[in-house]
Design a protein around this motif. Structure first.
Motif: not given
Length: 336
Positions: A214-232
């Motif tokens: 599951x972790x290796x599936x291409x859909x699984x994401x480490x997110x660092x931002x949204x809406x063009x900016x870093x995460x709040x």
């Protein structure tokens, strides 16, 4: 010219919910003679659907702009949830159990510098500093739906990189079968952790887990931002997990440790209420939560909450073509 067909999880513009989704909740509950303290934790979250976001409640925005390429493969034509709602309507119990608590209580949460340890059953354990992320991994924007077990959903333009890229760098050994995640534990900075056990009995630090495939599936994401900016901070800064075919409680935030293991790791919600929350947390409309149906959901978007229509929940959140093979021959009612 690239012609893009609409994926199965595309939502129609007419199927969106309110522009105001946030502060009415307390008034409605008072009129019903219900106090927040009397509600179970999950019921509190579900009641939060009746809150109305206050546009006049300002919190400092310390996010910085990210230059991320659009992903041609993961960029469907979804109608987005307004950014204001994504920033103010949050589950992050380390900063409070009410949907409006995280934006307020995390306003001054500092997430840089930050580091993440990657270890366990790997050949090359390492520590990843926050700034190294942008040097080592090409970040991209993917519009994914985040669905919560309380039967609401949001469409968010996440910015991040595949978890698989990070795991390949660590080189899991042949015995590794699972990936365990841990959130920062710092009660002084995260007020919800102060007593270690609040909101119905959460034992911090918050932990989560995935099977390695599951972790290796291409859909699984480490997110660092949204809406063009870093995460709040209230959205899980500086980096969080996004697994679009699983319920929202697989979206562990503010990660500090990732560990490869040969044993199924404990997860916070399964440990708290195993009769309600299984390890897998796949979106399955035919398997109801013990206290409410999962057959439909309310999309949080534009419009008025009380006039918008509910929409049918899709198996694997609409990503069945990409992930159903991971669960071949498994009883999805038993392994929920």
């Amino acid at each position: 010219m690239r012609i893009q067909s609409k994926p199965s999880w595309v939502i129609k513009e007419s199927e969106v919910t309110p522009e105001s989704v946030y502060q009415q909740r307390r008034d409605i509950l008072k009129k019903l003679g219900i106090t927040l303290a009397a509600l179970p934790l999950a019921s509190q979250a579900q009641a939060g659907l009746f809150d109305v976001l206050k546009s006049d409640e300002k919190t400092p925005d310390r996010r910085r702009v990210l230059n991320a390429r659009e992903s041609a493969q993961f960029h469907p034509d979804l109608s987005l949830t307004p950014e204001d709602k994504v920033l103010k309507y949050n589950n992050f119990y380390e900063f409070g159990t009410d949907k409006s608590d995280p934006a307020r209580n995390a306003a001054n949460f500092v997430t840089d510098p930050w580091s993440v340890e990657i270890g366990g059953m790997v050949s090359r354990p390492f520590k990843l500093n926050y700034e190294d992320i942008f040097k080592r991994y090409p970040i991209e924007e993917r519009i994914y739906r985040l669905r919560c077990v309380e039967a609401w959903s949001m469409n968010i333009p996440w910015i991040g990189f595949p978890l698989a890229a990070l795991l390949r760098q660590a080189q899991p050994n042949s015995n590794a079968q699972y990936v365990a995640f841990q959130t920062l534990y710092d009660p002084e900075r995260m007020p919800g952790q102060a007593s270690r056990r609040i909101g119905g009995g959460i034992d911090y630090p918050y932990v989560e887990g995935l099977r390695l495939d599951e972790a290796m599936n291409p859909l699984t994401l480490i997110a660092v931002g949204l809406y063009g900016k870093t995460l709040a901070p209230q959205n899980g800064a500086p980096l969080r997990l996004v697994v679009p075919w699983k319920y929202g409680f697989k979206s562990i935030k503010s990660i500090v440790k990732i560990t490869l293991t040969d044993k199924q790791p404990p997860t916070t919600w399964n440990r708290l209420a195993p009769q309600e929350y299984g390890f897998y947390a796949n979106v399955n409309p035919s398997v109801d939560h013990p206290r409410w149906s999962q057959a439909s959901e309310r999309f949080i978007g534009e419009g008025n909450l009380f006039s918008s229509r509910r929409q049918p929940t899709q198996l694997f959140n609409g990503y069945a073509n990409e992930v159903a093979s991971l669960y071949k021959d498994m009883d999805l009612r038993k392994f929920y």
